[in-house]
Design an enzyme around this catalytic site. Structure first.
Site, PDB file in Angstrom:
ATOM      1  N   HIS A  24      39.378  41.207  46.061  1.00 45.87           N
ATOM      2  CA  HIS A  24      38.768  41.258  44.721  1.00 45.87           C
ATOM      3  C   HIS A  24      39.794  41.774  43.703  1.00 45.87           C
ATOM      4  O   HIS A  24      39.922  41.222  42.613  1.00 45.87           O
ATOM      5  CB  HIS A  24      37.581  42.232  44.696  1.00 45.87           C
ATOM      6  CG  HIS A  24      36.390  41.823  45.514  1.00 45.87           C
ATOM      7  ND1 HIS A  24      35.724  42.689  46.337  1.00 45.87           N
ATOM      8  CD2 HIS A  24      35.722  40.643  45.603  1.00 45.87           C
ATOM      9  CE1 HIS A  24      34.693  42.056  46.904  1.00 45.87           C
ATOM     10  NE2 HIS A  24      34.679  40.824  46.489  1.00 45.87           N
ATOM     11  N   SER A 135      33.818  41.646  51.819  1.00 47.46           N
ATOM     12  CA  SER A 135      33.248  42.993  51.957  1.00 47.46           C
ATOM     13  C   SER A 135      32.522  43.110  53.299  1.00 47.46           C
ATOM     14  O   SER A 135      32.597  44.154  53.951  1.00 47.46           O
ATOM     15  CB  SER A 135      32.267  43.271  50.821  1.00 47.46           C
ATOM     16  OG  SER A 135      32.939  43.213  49.588  1.00 47.46           O
TER      17      SER A 135
HETATM   18  P1  ADP Z   1      31.917  39.114  49.238  1.00 47.10           P
HETATM   19  O1  ADP Z   1      30.747  40.009  49.549  1.00 47.10           O
HETATM   20  O2  ADP Z   1      31.934  37.833  50.029  1.00 47.10           O
HETATM   21  O3  ADP Z   1      33.232  39.816  49.241  1.00 47.10           O
HETATM   22  P2  ADP Z   1      31.368  39.132  46.355  1.00 47.10           P
HETATM   23  O4  ADP Z   1      30.087  38.650  45.818  1.00 47.10           O
HETATM   24  O5  ADP Z   1      31.591  40.597  46.274  1.00 47.10           O
HETATM   25  O6  ADP Z   1      31.595  38.558  47.802  1.00 47.10           O
HETATM   26  O7  ADP Z   1      32.579  38.363  45.678  1.00 47.10           O
HETATM   27  C1  ADP Z   1      32.703  38.166  44.305  1.00 47.10           C
HETATM   28  C2  ADP Z   1      33.689  37.072  44.037  1.00 47.10           C
HETATM   29  O8  ADP Z   1      34.956  37.379  44.614  1.00 47.10           O
HETATM   30  C3  ADP Z   1      33.332  35.698  44.611  1.00 47.10           C
HETATM   31  O9  ADP Z   1      33.772  34.722  43.684  1.00 47.10           O
HETATM   32  C4  ADP Z   1      34.155  35.604  45.872  1.00 47.10           C
HETATM   33  O10 ADP Z   1      34.442  34.265  46.220  1.00 47.10           O
HETATM   34  C5  ADP Z   1      35.403  36.334  45.446  1.00 47.10           C
HETATM   35  N1  ADP Z   1      36.123  36.916  46.560  1.00 47.10           N
HETATM   36  C6  ADP Z   1      35.629  37.724  47.516  1.00 47.10           C
HETATM   37  N2  ADP Z   1      36.589  38.085  48.383  1.00 47.10           N
HETATM   38  C7  ADP Z   1      37.731  37.460  47.965  1.00 47.10           C
HETATM   39  C8  ADP Z   1      39.079  37.403  48.470  1.00 47.10           C
HETATM   40  N3  ADP Z   1      39.423  38.037  49.591  1.00 47.10           N
HETATM   41  N4  ADP Z   1      39.993  36.681  47.774  1.00 47.10           N
HETATM   42  C9  ADP Z   1      39.607  36.001  46.667  1.00 47.10           C
HETATM   43  N5  ADP Z   1      38.355  35.999  46.156  1.00 47.10           N
HETATM   44  C10 ADP Z   1      37.435  36.711  46.794  1.00 47.10           C
END
Ligand code: ADP
Length: 170
Positions: A24, A135
């Site tokens: 993120h 996450s």
């Molecule tokens: P997650 O729970 O799968 O980490 P979130 O809802 O917190 O997902 O993610 C928010 C945004 O960040 C989404 O667009 C997701 O695709 C993106 N994202 C999550 N992890 C990564 C990563 N490792 N690299 C790039 N983008 C990410």
């Protein structure tokens, strides 16, 4: 007219961020380089039972982004398209990991555009070292004694470990 403050491009990076990972943070830094103002918005996901409250997730992201001046961190229970309208933003930023993200993100982008036609979604591809990172993966790893420094920003690792410990005691 170019150069006026009203031309400031504000983008919104929404997610559940439970907790914010290094993947993120990588998207946040790259998007903050592209836009004048980036609002990272913690959203409520009704289907998930979060490890951290909305306020705690906002606080964790504020701590790891305090060195990026054009990043604002907020939380919202509203519909994203409505929140974007209120904040005067017409760009949603999303991170794309593998093809598995695409289907779902494409559908959400279309729905958001339908609800708010001024709103477009832009995708940044994950950097290869974060492609596998989510996450939920980190929460799964926390059950074992794994070094988390490749997955989470250093500043929040103690908070994360403590929360996992407390939850496991319940
Ligand atoms: P997650 O729970 O799968 O980490 P979130 O809802 O917190 O997902 O993610 C928010 C945004 O960040 C989404 O667009 C997701 O695709 C993106 N994202 C999550 N992890 C990564 C990563 N490792 N690299 C790039 N983008 C990410």
């Amino acid at each position: 007219m170019k150069g006026r403050p009203t031309d400031m491009k504000t983008a919104i990076y929404p997610g559940s961020f439970d907790p914010v990972t290094s993947g993120h943070l990588n998207i946040i830094r790259r998007a903050a380089n592209i836009f004048d103002h980036l609002i990272v918005c913690v959203m409520v996901n009704a289907g998930k039972n979060p490890l951290f409250s909305l306020e705690e997730r906002v606080d964790l992201i504020r701590r790891v982004t305090s060195d990026i001046p054009n990043v604002e961190v907020d939380g919202s229970q509203e519909l994203l398209a409505e929140y974007a309208r209120k904040r005067g933003s017409c760009v949603i930023v999303k991170g794309l990991r593998a093809g598995s993200d695409f289907e779902n993100e494409f559908q959400m982008a279309l729905i958001n555009h339908k609800i708010n036609p001024t709103l477009d979604t832009m995708f940044l591809t994950a950097e290869h070292q974060y492609m596998y990172l989510s996450s939920s993966t980190v929460k799964e790893l926390a059950r074992y004694d794994v070094d988390l420094s490749d997955f989470l920003p250093e500043e929040i690792i103690p908070d994360f470990k403590e929360r996992i410990r407390n939850r496991n005691l319940k």
